[in-house]
Scaffold this motif. Structure first.
Motif, short mmCIF file in Angstrom:
data_model
loop_
_atom_site.label_atom_id
_atom_site.label_comp_id
_atom_site.label_asym_id
_atom_site.label_seq_id
_atom_site.Cartn_x
_atom_site.Cartn_y
_atom_site.Cartn_z
N ALA A 12 0.75 -1.23 -0.11
CA ALA A 12 0.10 0.01 0.00
C ALA A 12 1.10 1.19 0.19
N GLU A 13 1.85 1.19 0.70
CA GLU A 13 2.78 2.41 0.90
C GLU A 13 3.50 2.89 -0.52
N TYR A 14 4.04 1.55 -1.05
CA TYR A 14 4.70 1.81 -2.38
C TYR A 14 3.91 1.77 -3.45
N GLU A 15 2.62 1.41 -3.46
CA GLU A 15 1.62 1.65 -4.60
C GLU A 15 1.58 3.18 -4.64
N LYS A 16 1.29 3.94 -3.84
CA LYS A 16 1.16 5.35 -3.90
C LYS A 16 2.33 6.13 -4.40
N LEU A 17 3.68 5.65 -4.01
CA LEU A 17 4.74 6.04 -4.81
C LEU A 17 4.88 5.57 -6.30
N ALA A 18 4.38 4.59 -6.53
CA ALA A 18 4.79 4.31 -8.04
C ALA A 18 3.74 4.72 -8.93
N PHE A 19 2.44 4.56 -8.32
CA PHE A 19 1.41 4.90 -9.14
C PHE A 19 0.44 6.21 -9.15
N SER A 20 1.08 7.02 -8.39
CA SER A 20 0.62 8.61 -8.19
C SER A 20 0.19 9.11 -9.66
N GLU A 21 -0.82 9.80 -9.69
CA GLU A 21 -1.01 10.66 -10.74
C GLU A 21 0.05 11.65 -10.85
N ASP A 22 0.70 12.10 -9.67
CA ASP A 22 1.78 13.13 -9.82
C ASP A 22 2.66 12.91 -10.59
#
Length: 186
Positions: A12-22
């Motif tokens: 969950a933590e690394y999903e945010k880093l890798a797949f963020s729309e940013d």
């Protein structure tokens, strides 16, 4: 330790880093830059140290073979040791860019820390030659390499395995963007 709980939190933590729309704008910008390189019959030069060198080599091959964008890397032992011997390890990569770059080429540099002197010096030389620089870094957001890039990919983590894995994923995602699909026959 509950391994399932650990894995759920970990992913969950690394999903945010890798797949963020940013990250979308940088991914699209890199794709457009790669297409410009292809259209102008220029090349992309990929470089890094250690695992970043392996990621760079993989990227150079995929951009060339799959995307039709000419890519090269500086992973030959004879080139590294000759240039490091003659110019010092901190300057070997910069000298490779100096000898192999043509106007309009792009330099793609990968360093988890963003502070490896050989990679930073290569970016400085590329900028001095008027070349576009794409960076893949992690750790601190104000790292030296990231400050030199035109397009910068940054992973907010100090874990080498995570940063390197995300760098690889982003690099191959751009190849897929160039091709226009994610699944294709080799």
């Amino acid at each position: 330790m509950n391994e399932r709980s650990f894995l759920k939190d970990y992913f969950a933590e690394y999903e945010k880093l890798a797949f963020s729309e940013d990250n979308y704008e940088n991914l699209i910008a890199f794709k457009e830059l790669a297409l410009a390189v292809k259209h102008e019959n220029k090349k992309m030069m990929f470089a890094g140290n250690g695992a970043s060198a392996a990621i760079s080599a993989h990227g150079a091959v995929d951009f060339t073979k799959q995307g039709g964008v000419r890519g090269i890397t500086f992973n030959e032992a004879d080139l590294i040791t000759c240039f490091a011997n003659d110019y010092g390890y901190d300057m070997w990569m910069a000298k490779a860019v100096e000898f192999y770059a043509d106007q309009g080429d792009v330099v793609v540099l990968t360093s988890v820390s963003g502070t490896s002197p050989s990679v930073v010096e290569a970016a400085k030389l590329a900028k001095a030659k008027g070349l576009k620089v794409v960076t893949f870094t992690g750790k601190t957001p104000d790292n030296a390499l990231r400050q030199l890039g035109d397009i910068n990919f940054w992973v907010d983590s100090c874990a080498y395995n995570i940063v390197e894995g995300i760098h690889m994923m982003w690099l191959t995602t751009v190849v897929d963007l160039v091709i226009g699909k994610a699944e294709y026959s080799v």
